[in-house]
Design an enzyme around this catalytic site. Structure first.
Site, PDB file in Angstrom:
ATOM      1  N   SER A 234       0.813  -1.200   0.051  1.00  0.00           N
ATOM      2  CA  SER A 234       0.144   0.126   0.173  1.00  0.00           C
ATOM      3  C   SER A 234       0.837   1.424   0.011  1.00  0.00           C
ATOM      4  CB  SER A 234      -1.001   0.134   1.283  1.00  0.00           C
ATOM      5  OG  SER A 234      -0.462  -0.122   2.320  1.00  0.00           O
ATOM      6  N   HIS A 264      -2.573  -8.729   2.125  1.00  0.00           N
ATOM      7  CA  HIS A 264      -2.306  -7.486   2.860  1.00  0.00           C
ATOM      8  C   HIS A 264      -3.127  -6.960   3.956  1.00  0.00           C
ATOM      9  CE1 HIS A 264      -0.030  -3.787   3.732  1.00  0.00           C
ATOM     10  NE2 HIS A 264      -0.192  -3.038   2.554  1.00  0.00           N
ATOM     11  N   HIS A 310       5.148 -13.032   7.280  1.00  0.00           N
ATOM     12  CA  HIS A 310       5.320 -11.351   6.990  1.00  0.00           C
ATOM     13  C   HIS A 310       6.602 -11.297   5.908  1.00  0.00           C
ATOM     14  CE1 HIS A 310       5.984  -6.930   7.535  1.00  0.00           C
ATOM     15  NE2 HIS A 310       4.608  -6.927   7.933  1.00  0.00           N
ATOM     16  N   ARG A 319       2.865  -5.279  17.249  1.00  0.00           N
ATOM     17  CA  ARG A 319       1.418  -4.638  17.090  1.00  0.00           C
ATOM     18  C   ARG A 319       0.348  -5.647  17.563  1.00  0.00           C
ATOM     19  NH1 ARG A 319       1.524  -3.007  10.780  1.00  0.00           N
ATOM     20  NH2 ARG A 319       2.317  -5.140  10.685  1.00  0.00           N
ATOM     21  N   ASP A 367      -2.660  -8.423  11.648  1.00  0.00           N
ATOM     22  CA  ASP A 367      -4.072  -8.935  11.473  1.00  0.00           C
ATOM     23  C   ASP A 367      -4.622 -10.238  12.097  1.00  0.00           C
ATOM     24  OD1 ASP A 367      -4.097  -6.778   9.318  1.00  0.00           O
ATOM     25  OD2 ASP A 367      -3.050  -8.169   8.346  1.00  0.00           O
TER      26      ASP A 367
HETATM   27  N1  CMX Z   1       0.398 -19.859   5.787  1.00  0.00           N
HETATM   28  C1  CMX Z   1       0.553 -20.720   4.796  1.00  0.00           C
HETATM   29  N2  CMX Z   1       1.654 -20.522   3.972  1.00  0.00           N
HETATM   30  C2  CMX Z   1       2.373 -19.470   4.193  1.00  0.00           C
HETATM   31  C3  CMX Z   1       2.070 -18.394   4.993  1.00  0.00           C
HETATM   32  C4  CMX Z   1       0.848 -18.770   5.936  1.00  0.00           C
HETATM   33  N3  CMX Z   1       0.556 -17.917   6.807  1.00  0.00           N
HETATM   34  N4  CMX Z   1       2.756 -17.393   5.136  1.00  0.00           N
HETATM   35  C5  CMX Z   1       3.932 -17.923   4.201  1.00  0.00           C
HETATM   36  N5  CMX Z   1       3.371 -18.902   3.433  1.00  0.00           N
HETATM   37  C6  CMX Z   1       4.049 -19.671   2.495  1.00  0.00           C
HETATM   38  C7  CMX Z   1       3.997 -18.777   1.108  1.00  0.00           C
HETATM   39  O1  CMX Z   1       2.726 -18.999   0.628  1.00  0.00           O
HETATM   40  C8  CMX Z   1       4.989 -19.511   0.172  1.00  0.00           C
HETATM   41  O2  CMX Z   1       4.592 -20.645  -0.449  1.00  0.00           O
HETATM   42  P1  CMX Z   1       4.883 -20.654  -1.715  1.00  0.00           P
HETATM   43  O3  CMX Z   1       6.220 -20.542  -2.229  1.00  0.00           O
HETATM   44  O4  CMX Z   1       4.480 -22.178  -2.152  1.00  0.00           O
HETATM   45  O5  CMX Z   1       3.768 -19.529  -2.488  1.00  0.00           O
HETATM   46  C9  CMX Z   1       6.151 -19.828   1.025  1.00  0.00           C
HETATM   47  O6  CMX Z   1       5.307 -19.864   2.379  1.00  0.00           O
HETATM   48  C10 CMX Z   1       7.172 -18.582   1.351  1.00  0.00           C
HETATM   49  O7  CMX Z   1       6.734 -17.168   1.715  1.00  0.00           O
HETATM   50  P2  CMX Z   1       7.288 -16.310   2.621  1.00  0.00           P
HETATM   51  O8  CMX Z   1       8.697 -15.987   2.099  1.00  0.00           O
HETATM   52  O9  CMX Z   1       7.287 -16.856   4.038  1.00  0.00           O
HETATM   53  O10 CMX Z   1       6.249 -15.238   2.752  1.00  0.00           O
HETATM   54  P3  CMX Z   1       6.221 -13.933   1.776  1.00  0.00           P
HETATM   55  O11 CMX Z   1       7.247 -12.618   2.151  1.00  0.00           O
HETATM   56  O12 CMX Z   1       6.328 -14.406   0.160  1.00  0.00           O
HETATM   57  O13 CMX Z   1       4.596 -13.437   1.996  1.00  0.00           O
HETATM   58  C11 CMX Z   1       3.040 -12.910   3.370  1.00  0.00           C
HETATM   59  C12 CMX Z   1       4.347 -12.768   3.092  1.00  0.00           C
HETATM   60  C13 CMX Z   1       2.374 -11.863   4.492  1.00  0.00           C
HETATM   61  C14 CMX Z   1       1.991 -12.549   2.064  1.00  0.00           C
HETATM   62  C15 CMX Z   1       2.693 -14.245   3.759  1.00  0.00           C
HETATM   63  O14 CMX Z   1       3.076 -14.756   4.803  1.00  0.00           O
HETATM   64  C16 CMX Z   1       1.025 -14.650   3.836  1.00  0.00           C
HETATM   65  O15 CMX Z   1       0.321 -14.821   2.662  1.00  0.00           O
HETATM   66  N6  CMX Z   1       0.510 -14.611   5.186  1.00  0.00           N
HETATM   67  C17 CMX Z   1      -0.970 -14.766   5.086  1.00  0.00           C
HETATM   68  C18 CMX Z   1      -1.869 -13.474   4.773  1.00  0.00           C
HETATM   69  C19 CMX Z   1      -1.356 -12.197   6.045  1.00  0.00           C
HETATM   70  O16 CMX Z   1      -1.565 -12.725   7.176  1.00  0.00           O
HETATM   71  N7  CMX Z   1      -1.073 -11.202   5.485  1.00  0.00           N
HETATM   72  C20 CMX Z   1      -0.956  -9.944   6.042  1.00  0.00           C
HETATM   73  C21 CMX Z   1       0.381  -9.558   6.214  1.00  0.00           C
HETATM   74  C22 CMX Z   1       0.404  -8.205   7.318  1.00  0.00           C
HETATM   75  C23 CMX Z   1      -0.089  -6.956   6.437  1.00  0.00           C
HETATM   76  O17 CMX Z   1       0.212  -6.691   5.338  1.00  0.00           O
HETATM   77  O18 CMX Z   1      -1.128  -6.501   6.899  1.00  0.00           O
END
Ligand code: CMX
Length: 432
Positions: A234, A264, A310, A319, A367
């Protein structure tokens, strides 16, 4: 707003001097390298932007200036905006001036309500929030001054002017959207013009408004989500858009459209739905084993566990900890908070080994808990939670862009390459 202008000017000048020295002293210094993994991995970890409003330490979380969350979690959103944009907390006179300025600018134009009320009731509140901000774009002072031909040195002043005009209206705008979509469209007009941002939000939402702990939760909500450095979806989006000198209304609306994604800001809504699904299956007081079973099934279905993980943090989000402290003080027996705690008990261990340890951060982010507190106070329309996040995050967009314009930062335009370019670069044909 003399005091605020003077402080922001001082901040911009001192940041500009620092950057000039860095540039002159180390023009060719290398601060990182770009790998294929970076390019294909969403530019994760690439240091490519300067942002002085806040910084996220992977192991300590959010810093605003040199303050960590426990240092500022008891402040008001006005104080936080001042801190983000000037680098220091306001004194009494500076805070009073800012509050007066915001109060003067808080009236949402009637045409905004007409626009929003004409949208279908099935629209997502984040879309309405973004539309409401876009609808006010015609009032941008920056746009008008730019057309008149102001010098570059003045861009930040009118970005700040637009920012104050926008921030002042956000609580009323957001609460109005809540009432249009979920409370038969009866928008509450404020009768107390001196209300601050958090109280205005509480008052105009209409429910629970005489409950001091709900008012305090709204204040905390507006403080904790304010900024998370410059590279998140964002903030980065808002920076890119504003770097084209699109005004702050266009930039904020664009940033919020990014916040509206489930990976996000929408994750807070998804988390609450996740907990509701657990309760629908096992009742309001599921056991730890039942929660574990639900989590495993979710992963088996190929879905992510919302509120966990994250891109930068490598510990429990401070937070999250701050909200947990609030929950323990005010609603420790809430079934929703209890399930949040059970998830915290089981999810990190599961994620540590999931996909062969691929999850970079198995710990909860903000979140994972924020929605459960709102739910406890009766805000059961969880589609609205990301709007609450968004009101706060616009403070960061405004501060970041005001400073970026003050520093004359250029239009953001990274270079993209094709597969063929990469192949030719990495596997050049040997010269025969
Ligand atoms: N549940 C299951 N799998 C997860 C996960 C979770 N909470 N978090 C990461 N992973 C997986 C990813 O999907 C990725 O898998 P693939 O390579 O097969 O696609 C793998 O672990 C590696 O990802 P990462 O390097 O740990 O995480 P990223 O930096 O790519 O993504 C985030 C970060 C937040 C998008 C991810 O952890 C996620 O999707 N979390 C759940 C959604 C969430 O809570 N979002 C809010 C974040 C805070 C915000 O911005 O407000």
């Amino acid at each position: 707003m003399e005091k605020l202008l003077a402080k922001v000017k001082q901040r911009i000048e001192s940041l500009a001097v620092e950057l000039e020295h860095l540039y002159n002293d180390h023009p060719d210094a290398v601060i990182g390298e770009i790998t294929i993994k970076n390019i294909l991995g969403g530019m994760r970890g690439m240091k490519s932007l300067v942002c002085n409003t806040s910084f996220v330490d992977p192991y300590k979380g959010l810093f605003i200036s040199n303050l960590e969350i426990p240092d500022f979690e008891d402040k008001t959103p006005e104080e936080i905006f001042f801190l983000l944009v000037t680098g220091s907390l306001p004194d009494e006179a500076e805070l009073a001036e800012l509050k007066t300025e915001l109060s003067k600018r808080s009236q949402v134009p009637e045409y905004v309500w007409t626009t929003l009320k004409s949208a279908p009731k099935t629209i997502h509140p984040m879309t309405l929030f973004s539309m409401g901000i876009m609808a006010m774009e015609g009032d941008s002072v920056f746009k008008q001054k730019y057309d008149e031909g102001i010098p570059k040195d003045d861009y930040w002043k009118y970005t700040l002017e637009d920012s104050l005009n926008l921030i002042a209206k956000l609580p009323a705008l957001a609460a109005g959207i809540y009432r249009i979509l979920f409370m038969n469209g009866e928008v509450i007009e404020s009768s107390e013009s001196e209300l601050d941002l958090a109280s205005t939000l509480t008052y105009r939402l209409g429910f629970n408004r005489h409950n001091p702990s709900f008012a305090d939760l709204n204040r905390l909500y507006l403080v904790l989500h304010c900024d998370h450095e410059g590279g998140n979806v964002s903030a980065f989006t808002s920076r890119v858009v504003n770097s084209a000198l699109s005004n702050i209304y266009l930039a904020a609306s664009a940033g919020l459209n990014g916040l509206a994604g489930p990976l996000h800001g929408l994750a807070n809504q998804v988390c609450l739905k996740f907990i509701t699904n657990i309760h629908d299956e096992y009742g309001n007081r599921p056991s730890v084993d039942q929660v574990r079973e639900f989590v495993m099934r979710t992963l088996d279905e190929g879905k992510v566990i919302p509120g966990y993980g994250h891109a930068v943090l490598r510990v429990t989000d401070p937070r999250f900890t701050s909200f947990m402290k609030f929950g323990d003080q005010h609603c420790s027996d809430s079934p929703y908070l209890q399930t949040v705690k059970k998830l915290f008990e089981v999810v990190p261990d599961i994620l540590k080994t999931y996909k062969g340890g691929k999850v970079a951060n198995p710990w909860p982010n903000v979140d994972a808990i924020s929605g459960s507190l709102l739910y406890h106070y009766g805000m059961t329309h969880y589609e609205f939670y990301t709007v609450m996040f968004g009101i706060s995050r616009v403070l960061g967009f405004c501060a970041q862009n005001t400073i970026a314009r003050g520093l004359h930062q250029p239009i953001i335009r990274p270079k993209s390459v094709t597969n063929s370019w990469l192949k030719n670069y990495l596997e050049p044909h040997p010269v025969s």
